[in-house]
Design a protein around this motif. Structure first.
Motif, PDB file in Angstrom:
ATOM      1  N   GLN A  27       0.819  -1.350  -0.012  1.00 26.83           N
ATOM      2  CA  GLN A  27       0.087   0.097  -0.033  1.00 26.83           C
ATOM      3  C   GLN A  27       0.827   1.226  -0.053  1.00 26.83           C
ATOM      4  O   GLN A  27       1.869   1.261   0.785  1.00 26.83           O
ATOM      5  CB  GLN A  27      -0.907  -0.082   1.245  1.00 26.83           C
ATOM      6  N   HIS A  28       0.528   2.271  -0.780  1.00 21.11           N
ATOM      7  CA  HIS A  28       1.276   3.507  -0.943  1.00 21.11           C
ATOM      8  C   HIS A  28       2.837   3.145  -1.368  1.00 21.11           C
ATOM      9  O   HIS A  28       3.693   3.783  -0.621  1.00 21.11           O
ATOM     10  CB  HIS A  28       1.093   4.241   0.229  1.00 21.11           C
ATOM     11  N   THR A  30       4.846   1.159  -0.414  1.00 22.42           N
ATOM     12  CA  THR A  30       5.782   0.764   0.990  1.00 22.42           C
ATOM     13  C   THR A  30       6.072  -0.642   0.540  1.00 22.42           C
ATOM     14  O   THR A  30       5.338  -1.692   0.157  1.00 22.42           O
ATOM     15  CB  THR A  30       4.915   0.702   2.184  1.00 22.42           C
ATOM     16  N   GLY A  50       1.448  -5.249   5.136  1.00 25.18           N
ATOM     17  CA  GLY A  50       1.120  -4.621   6.342  1.00 25.18           C
ATOM     18  C   GLY A  50       2.063  -4.681   7.243  1.00 25.18           C
ATOM     19  O   GLY A  50       3.437  -5.070   6.934  1.00 25.18           O
ATOM     20  N   HIS A  52      -0.833  -1.943   7.954  1.00 25.95           N
ATOM     21  CA  HIS A  52      -1.147  -0.477   7.688  1.00 25.95           C
ATOM     22  C   HIS A  52      -2.374  -0.058   8.163  1.00 25.95           C
ATOM     23  O   HIS A  52      -3.116  -1.062   8.601  1.00 25.95           O
ATOM     24  CB  HIS A  52      -1.234  -0.738   6.120  1.00 25.95           C
ATOM     25  N   TYR A  54      -4.605   2.113   6.315  1.00 28.44           N
ATOM     26  CA  TYR A  54      -5.366   2.578   5.443  1.00 28.44           C
ATOM     27  C   TYR A  54      -6.647   1.516   5.105  1.00 28.44           C
ATOM     28  O   TYR A  54      -6.703   0.708   5.694  1.00 28.44           O
ATOM     29  CB  TYR A  54      -4.551   2.499   4.073  1.00 28.44           C
ATOM     30  N   VAL A  57      -5.456  -2.743   2.680  1.00 31.62           N
ATOM     31  CA  VAL A  57      -4.130  -3.170   2.958  1.00 31.62           C
ATOM     32  C   VAL A  57      -3.648  -4.369   1.671  1.00 31.62           C
ATOM     33  O   VAL A  57      -4.671  -5.223   1.741  1.00 31.62           O
ATOM     34  CB  VAL A  57      -3.959  -3.750   4.296  1.00 31.62           C
ATOM     35  N   HIS A 144      -2.610  -6.589   9.004  1.00 29.25           N
ATOM     36  CA  HIS A 144      -1.669  -7.351   8.127  1.00 29.25           C
ATOM     37  C   HIS A 144      -2.152  -8.501   7.664  1.00 29.25           C
ATOM     38  O   HIS A 144      -2.950  -9.294   8.503  1.00 29.25           O
ATOM     39  CB  HIS A 144      -0.193  -7.507   8.862  1.00 29.25           C
TER      40      HIS A 144
END
Length: 167
Positions: A27-28, A30, A50, A52, A54, A57, A144
């Motif tokens: 995500q994003h 990462t 994760g 995360h 958000y 995930v 996660h």
């Protein structure tokens, strides 16, 4: 991955080594972690997406492959407390997004799934640039989940990915 359909495994990710995750992003953007301890029996590692906070995930593979008449995808996943995981395919323009949901065991154990791309309405010869796995996170809590033994193959009969033994 190979650019043309053929019988057998086109590509697989079992995350035995750190570089197995080189093509996967989270995500994003990462970078995901490969967990080399507490892995499944018979495996040294798995892919952890994760944690995360958000709304979604997930992890994404950016490696194009061409869908054949009998192309299938298999994977193993787990999440503490269970949940629903989505496997999503998309083309470069993301105009052909298709996905399928799978229920994960509530006890957090590994589950193995497989499906043919034709089940999602993907026609033979379609070039797919993204394969993603993600879980919704409506409460935005640190979340996660783990993935292992991701396989893109073709041919009939459809061969399952290697099952992950219980911890």
């Amino acid at each position: 991955a190979r650019s043309q359909p053929f019988a057998g495994i086109q590509t697989s990710f079992d995350f035995e080594k750190m570089d197995s995750a080189a093509l996967w992003k989270g995500q994003h953007e990462t970078r995901v972690k490969v967990i080399l301890k507490d892995g499944a029996v018979g495996s040294q590692g798995f892919l952890r997406a994760g944690p995360h906070v958000y709304r979604w995930v997930g992890v994404r593979l950016d490696m194009p492959f061409v869908a054949g008449a009998n192309t299938w995808i298999g994977f193993s996943a787990r999440k503490s407390g269970g949940g629903r995981i989505k496997a999503m395919l998309a083309d470069r323009r993301q105009k052909k997004n298709v996905s399928r949901q799978f229920d994960l065991p509530a006890d957090g154990s590994w589950a193995t799934f497989r499906f043919k791309l034709s089940w999602l309405g993907v026609t033979s010869g379609t070039t797919l640039s993204h394969l993603s796995f993600y879980i919704g996170n409506p409460v935005h809590a640190p979340l996660h989940f783990d993935l292992d033994n991701i396989v893109i193959g073709s041919g009939s009969p459809m061969e399952p990915p290697r099952a992950v033994a219980k911890l």
